[in-house]
Design a protein around this motif. Sequence first.
Motif, mmCIF file in Angstrom:
data_model
loop_
_atom_site.group_PDB
_atom_site.id
_atom_site.type_symbol
_atom_site.label_atom_id
_atom_site.label_comp_id
_atom_site.label_asym_id
_atom_site.label_seq_id
_atom_site.Cartn_x
_atom_site.Cartn_y
_atom_site.Cartn_z
ATOM 1 N N THR A 64 41.968 50.539 40.525
ATOM 2 C CA THR A 64 40.971 50.183 39.519
ATOM 3 C C THR A 64 39.717 49.602 40.177
ATOM 4 O O THR A 64 39.735 49.170 41.332
ATOM 5 N N GLU A 65 38.644 49.595 39.410
ATOM 6 C CA GLU A 65 37.368 49.043 39.879
ATOM 7 C C GLU A 65 37.529 47.581 40.290
ATOM 8 O O GLU A 65 36.941 47.129 41.278
ATOM 9 N N GLU A 66 38.355 46.833 39.537
ATOM 10 C CA GLU A 66 38.540 45.411 39.801
ATOM 11 C C GLU A 66 39.216 45.157 41.146
ATOM 12 O O GLU A 66 39.074 44.087 41.738
ATOM 13 N N GLN A 67 39.969 46.129 41.643
ATOM 14 C CA GLN A 67 40.693 45.969 42.908
ATOM 15 C C GLN A 67 39.794 46.176 44.136
ATOM 16 O O GLN A 67 40.225 45.922 45.252
ATOM 17 N N ILE A 68 38.569 46.639 43.918
ATOM 18 C CA ILE A 68 37.663 46.939 45.040
ATOM 19 C C ILE A 68 37.046 45.638 45.569
ATOM 20 O O ILE A 68 36.453 44.866 44.824
ATOM 21 N N ASP A 69 37.194 45.429 46.873
ATOM 22 C CA ASP A 69 36.671 44.221 47.514
ATOM 23 C C ASP A 69 35.259 44.403 48.061
ATOM 24 O O ASP A 69 34.499 43.438 48.172
ATOM 25 N N LEU A 70 34.912 45.634 48.435
ATOM 26 C CA LEU A 70 33.617 45.870 49.077
ATOM 27 C C LEU A 70 33.199 47.320 48.894
ATOM 28 O O LEU A 70 34.037 48.230 48.968
ATOM 29 N N VAL A 71 31.895 47.533 48.645
ATOM 30 C CA VAL A 71 31.322 48.878 48.561
ATOM 31 C C VAL A 71 30.189 48.963 49.581
ATOM 32 O O VAL A 71 29.304 48.109 49.609
ATOM 33 N N ILE A 72 30.215 50.005 50.426
ATOM 34 C CA ILE A 72 29.195 50.170 51.466
ATOM 35 C C ILE A 72 28.573 51.552 51.335
ATOM 36 O O ILE A 72 29.288 52.555 51.214
ATOM 37 N N GLY A 73 27.254 51.615 51.380
ATOM 38 C CA GLY A 73 26.539 52.883 51.315
ATOM 39 C C GLY A 73 25.773 53.137 52.596
ATOM 40 O O GLY A 73 25.124 52.236 53.131
ATOM 41 N N SER A 74 25.850 54.372 53.108
ATOM 42 C CA SER A 74 25.080 54.733 54.297
ATOM 43 C C SER A 74 24.509 56.132 54.123
ATOM 44 O O SER A 74 24.913 56.880 53.230
ATOM 45 N N VAL A 110 25.661 52.821 38.640
ATOM 46 C CA VAL A 110 26.536 53.439 39.647
ATOM 47 C C VAL A 110 27.880 52.724 39.746
ATOM 48 O O VAL A 110 28.939 53.351 39.717
ATOM 49 N N PHE A 111 27.835 51.390 39.865
ATOM 50 C CA PHE A 111 29.069 50.610 40.026
ATOM 51 C C PHE A 111 28.793 49.172 39.616
ATOM 52 O O PHE A 111 27.696 48.652 39.827
ATOM 53 N N ALA A 112 29.812 48.524 39.045
ATOM 54 C CA ALA A 112 29.612 47.170 38.529
ATOM 55 C C ALA A 112 29.427 46.144 39.647
ATOM 56 O O ALA A 112 28.700 45.160 39.490
ATOM 57 N N LYS A 113 30.076 46.381 40.774
ATOM 58 C CA LYS A 113 29.994 45.424 41.882
ATOM 59 C C LYS A 113 28.850 45.803 42.832
ATOM 60 O O LYS A 113 28.424 46.959 42.869
ATOM 61 N N PRO A 114 28.359 44.843 43.631
ATOM 62 C CA PRO A 114 27.234 45.126 44.536
ATOM 63 C C PRO A 114 27.585 46.191 45.573
ATOM 64 O O PRO A 114 28.736 46.315 45.996
ATOM 65 N N ILE A 115 26.566 46.967 45.965
ATOM 66 C CA ILE A 115 26.695 47.930 47.054
ATOM 67 C C ILE A 115 25.927 47.391 48.257
ATOM 68 O O ILE A 115 24.756 47.018 48.138
ATOM 69 N N TRP A 116 26.594 47.335 49.396
ATOM 70 C CA TRP A 116 25.935 46.918 50.639
ATOM 71 C C TRP A 116 25.410 48.155 51.355
ATOM 72 O O TRP A 116 26.183 49.030 51.733
ATOM 73 N N PHE A 117 24.099 48.212 51.517
ATOM 74 C CA PHE A 117 23.470 49.368 52.153
ATOM 75 C C PHE A 117 23.258 49.110 53.644
ATOM 76 O O PHE A 117 22.812 48.031 54.049
ATOM 77 N N VAL A 118 23.587 50.135 54.454
ATOM 78 C CA VAL A 118 23.353 50.078 55.898
ATOM 79 C C VAL A 118 22.003 50.737 56.182
ATOM 80 O O VAL A 118 21.754 51.851 55.717
ATOM 81 N N PRO A 119 21.130 50.087 56.948
ATOM 82 C CA PRO A 119 19.822 50.683 57.222
ATOM 83 C C PRO A 119 19.905 51.814 58.244
ATOM 84 O O PRO A 119 20.850 51.885 59.039
#
Length: 333
Positions: A64-74, A110-119
């Motif tokens: 589930t979405e609630e189980q996600i600890d981290l979202v990373i985008g590159s 896109v998603f309820a939790k924050p997305i961490w973007f890699v430069p």
Amino acid sequence: MTHIITIDTGTTNTRVTLWQDGDVLAHQACEVGVRDTAITGSREKLQNGVRDTINKTLAAAHVTEEQIDLVIGSGMISSNVGLFELPHVLAPAGLQQLARGMVSVTIPEVFAKPIWFVPGVRNVVDNIGLHNCEAMDMMRGEEVEVMSVIEQLAITGPAMMVMPGSHSKFVCIDDKNRITGCVTTLAGELMYVITHNTILAQSLDSQFATSISEEMLLAGAQSAQTIGLGRTCFNVRTLDQFTIYERNDRANFLLGAILGADLLTLKNSTAIKMMPGTPVVICGKPIMKEALAILIKNDDYFSGKITVVSDETQAHLAGQGAILVATARGLIK
């Protein structure tokens, strides 16, 4: 138990991977990329595509979405036609520089939790004009793949990372395993256009090489470096009309021509510093990396060790690299 989502968005495709404690739980891809934003002027299709692919990935793993600890985008997801524009970090850049450049953004569409973007990373060139524009280059996505290859193969620079694909990248690594510069060619796109949208389409049956013919590959490369790419390409038609060489042979001749032109870039571009003895690490599309390994091995200029990354090792480079950068940032314990 830690659940991480990695998002790798390119020009035409988006790949989403769900990780549990370093292992892949599920992986989904869709044909949506930043090209859609560039064409429509709206991020809506990209947002919807990324969201739907995340949801499919979660559903496939029953997470589930609630189980996600981290979202990373590159990748191109952080470009001006991506989900959030993030400036390139300047070369030289290694894990620490990429980690410091990460930015967290919440995009509810896109998603309820924050997305961490890699430069991404770009070369340092001042006052760009005709006199020095060739020295400028940039990347978004390859930087995390490079970090993953360095980690998995325990590479110690200096090294040259060769990454053939739609846009082939040559990435220079220093003795501190930092990216010091890169150079890009349109090798894969040229291959596609020439094979499908020129007079050569008939001579090639609109198909790429299916297996390597070393003789034809080397002949195409030699020809391109002697009489130029345009003339060498036309000779594919001559080989069709007047010789007994088969379609795959002719396709190898074209492949050699285009990649032979890439070797000129590798030797002569001012965007990178290639030395003859520098070790070369090749990863990317299978037949292109095999072909490049042969061409480099048979070119007297290159004397360094050649390593071809296995398909298994490079299966999830973007996600693995993004996790490495996030770990360096302290986001993963």
